[in-house]
Design a protein around this motif. Structure first.
Motif, short mmCIF file in Angstrom:
data_model
loop_
_atom_site.label_atom_id
_atom_site.label_comp_id
_atom_site.label_asym_id
_atom_site.label_seq_id
_atom_site.Cartn_x
_atom_site.Cartn_y
_atom_site.Cartn_z
N UNK A 108 4.66 5.36 -5.62
CA UNK A 108 4.91 5.24 -7.05
C UNK A 108 3.78 5.92 -7.83
N UNK A 109 2.54 5.71 -7.40
CA UNK A 109 1.42 6.37 -8.04
C UNK A 109 1.53 7.88 -7.93
N UNK A 137 2.39 -3.08 -7.37
CA UNK A 137 1.86 -2.61 -8.65
C UNK A 137 0.34 -2.46 -8.61
N UNK A 138 -0.32 -3.29 -7.83
CA UNK A 138 -1.78 -3.19 -7.71
C UNK A 138 -2.21 -1.90 -7.04
N UNK A 139 -1.32 -1.27 -6.28
CA UNK A 139 -1.66 -0.04 -5.58
C UNK A 139 -1.31 1.20 -6.39
N UNK A 140 -0.56 1.06 -7.46
CA UNK A 140 -0.10 2.23 -8.21
C UNK A 140 -1.26 3.03 -8.77
N UNK A 180 0.82 -1.21 0.00
CA UNK A 180 0.00 0.00 0.00
C UNK A 180 0.86 1.26 0.00
N UNK A 181 1.84 1.34 0.88
CA UNK A 181 2.61 2.57 1.04
C UNK A 181 3.54 2.81 -0.15
N UNK A 182 4.28 1.79 -0.55
CA UNK A 182 5.21 1.97 -1.66
C UNK A 182 4.45 2.16 -2.97
N UNK A 185 2.89 9.47 6.07
CA UNK A 185 3.12 9.60 7.51
C UNK A 185 2.02 8.89 8.30
N UNK A 186 0.76 9.13 7.92
CA UNK A 186 -0.35 8.53 8.67
C UNK A 186 -0.38 7.02 8.49
N UNK A 187 -0.12 6.53 7.28
CA UNK A 187 -0.15 5.08 7.04
C UNK A 187 1.03 4.39 7.73
N UNK A 188 2.21 5.02 7.70
CA UNK A 188 3.34 4.45 8.43
C UNK A 188 3.06 4.40 9.92
N UNK A 189 2.45 5.45 10.45
CA UNK A 189 2.10 5.45 11.88
C UNK A 189 1.12 4.34 12.20
N UNK A 190 0.18 4.09 11.29
CA UNK A 190 -0.80 3.01 11.47
C UNK A 190 -0.13 1.65 11.54
#
Length: 475
Positions: free
Chosen positions: A48-49, A204-207, A42-44, A251-256
């Motif tokens: 990329x997106x 790639x599915x998250x891009x 999700x984050x990476x 930042x928020x997703x990494x904190x999660x």
């Protein structure tokens, strides 16, 4: 005709561009994304997106610095690619914006229902398998009228409120990060994928979804005419919104994923909200919920004002009824365009989330079309207007073309089912909506009378830039 007033400074533009599309669902759907893609996917993938979206934003920045006029894409498409391209960019842009606005009408009450059970009382009807309740509908209509009222007397008041709400979101995001660092652990984040998740495929599915997370740069371009900044600074602000939005999400997703083991978050119902609650931080859990609420309100506000400016640009170019181009002399507000957006938003919003989600999904295709046309216009502009100054340039010059490929990916992955990429439209409802919107646009375009004086329409569309563009065209 009266012109829009230049009241937006840099903080207002950034707040409208970033908070104007942050939305709310990503806060509580992070759990399902973690389950499907892993925290790393999700984050990476989002980053990329965002990088691909930044390539498109470079084209927007260059075009905004050259032609800073309300409706952005409409004007660029018209002046660089012709009347039909100008209509297509505006029509598909309205489709994308209106689908989101109509969704927010019931999404606001639905979000409140996660903490206020009474929002689920008094069901009125059901569309697409989703019930529409009286409290949810009432809350959404009140919010819609409030946002309409904020814009009735000028964009300045709404922009100031947007800055305050965006600042609150940033402070809460910073608090989430600090809280995660205090009680969390690197072991909660690592490894970024489970043993049965494929890192490359999940990323790639998250891009493609990641591209749609950071589309707020287009709001800055649409509102460029109302900016008090130089064209060059507006162009830079367009690109800056992508970096700001990507940083906030990350930042928020990494904190999660750091505050508790992200694998456990993947089994929760409300993603970030539940993660901080499970970590023993109820106030920060409430803060995450407030980010969702504030994100919905700021997105509603940003898209509402931007939609009216797209309608204004189409009407100025005689691609919609000319009456919609009227700007109030005292306030400098296109009130008829605002009323048009209000009526369409409420009427579609009455359908409820079960039906509006069909429009929302089709909006990905609409945005892809707009982005692709803007990049084409960026490369065409110097040939049509060789003498036109562009104070902000996309560097390297090929990067917008890379962004255009990202736009094509949005279109392809949405229209054509691709194994491993769950982005395709639902059959048949969403394909029918897409076809109906495109067909309605064709009918409107063919039956809208061409202006008897094309030069007059051109002058009204580009305003004070008319002389500059004619001189640049002569080279």
């Amino acid at each position: 005709m009266a012109e829009l007033k230049k009241t937006l400074g840099l903080p207002s533009l950034i707040a409208l561009g970033v908070a104007g599309v942050v939305g709310s669902s990503w806060i509580y759907t992070s759990s399902s994304f973690f389950a499907d893609l892993g925290a790393g996917g999700m984050i990476i993938g989002l980053l990329i997106g965002a990088a691909l979206a930044a390539c498109v934003a470079l084209a927007y920045g260059e075009m905004t610095s050259a032609v800073p006029r309300a409706g952005g894409e409409v004007v660029w498409g018209y002046t660089s690619l012709g009347r039909s391209a100008g209509f297509a960019t505006g029509w598909f842009h309205i489709g994308a914006y209106i689908s989101s606005l109509a969704f927010y009408v019931t999404a606001f009450g639905t979000l409140l229902g996660k903490y206020v059970p009474a929002m689920g009382a008094v069901p009125l009807y059901s569309v697409g398998g989703e019930a529409v309740t009286l409290p949810v509908l009432a809350a959404g209509i009140v919010l819609t009228l409030l946002i309409f009222g904020l814009n009735w007397f000028g964009v300045s008041l709404g922009a100031q409120i947007q800055v305050v709400l965006f600042a609150a979101m940033l402070l809460i995001g910073a608090a989430l990060a600090v809280g995660a660092l205090v009680v969390g652990s690197p072991s909660n984040l690592w490894p970024l994928w489970t043993a049965d998740q494929q890192p490359l495929a999940s990323t790639l599915r998250m891009v493609v979804p990641g591209i749609t997370y950071v589309v707020g740069f287009s709001l800055v371009a649409v509102l460029a005419e109302e900016s008090s900044l130089s064209p060059r600074r507006v162009g830079r602000a367009v690109v800056a919104t992508v970096a700001c939005a990507a940083a906030f999400y990350t930042v928020v997703l990494l904190a999660t994923a750091y505050v508790v083991p992200w694998e456990s978050v993947s089994g929760m119902e409300l993603g970030t909200i539940d993660a901080f609650s499970a970590a023993g931080l109820p106030l920060l859990s409430l803060g995450a919920f407030l980010i969702a609420v504030l994100g919905l309100v700021t997105s509603f506000l940003g898209l509402f004002v931007a939609s009216s400016r797209v309608v204004l640009a189409l009407a100025r170019a005689r691609l919609l009824p000319r009456g919609l181009a009227r700007v109030d002399e005292r306030s400098g507000v296109p009130r008829r365009a605002l009323l048009f957006i209000l009526v369409v938003t409420v009427v579609l919003g009455l359908l409820g989330p079960g039906a509006i989600i069909w429009f929302l999904d089709a909006g990905g295709v609409f945005l892809g079309v707009v982005w692709f046309l803007v990049v084409l216009a960026k490369y065409r502009l110097p040939r049509v207007y060789p003498g036109l100054e562009r104070s902000y340039r996309a560097r390297p010059a090929f990067l917008p073309a890379v962004g255009a490929l990202g736009a094509l990916a949005v279109i392809v992955f949405t229209l054509v089912p691709v194994p491993g990429v769950e982005m395709s439209l639902q059959w048949p409802q969403e394909y029918l909506i897409l076809a109906a919107w495109a067909l309605l646009g064709v009918v409107l375009f063919l039956f809208t009378p061409r202006p008897t004086d094309p030069e007059e329409a051109f002058d009204e569309m580009v305003g004070p830039l008319a002389g500059t563009l004619r001189a640049a065209r002569r080279g």
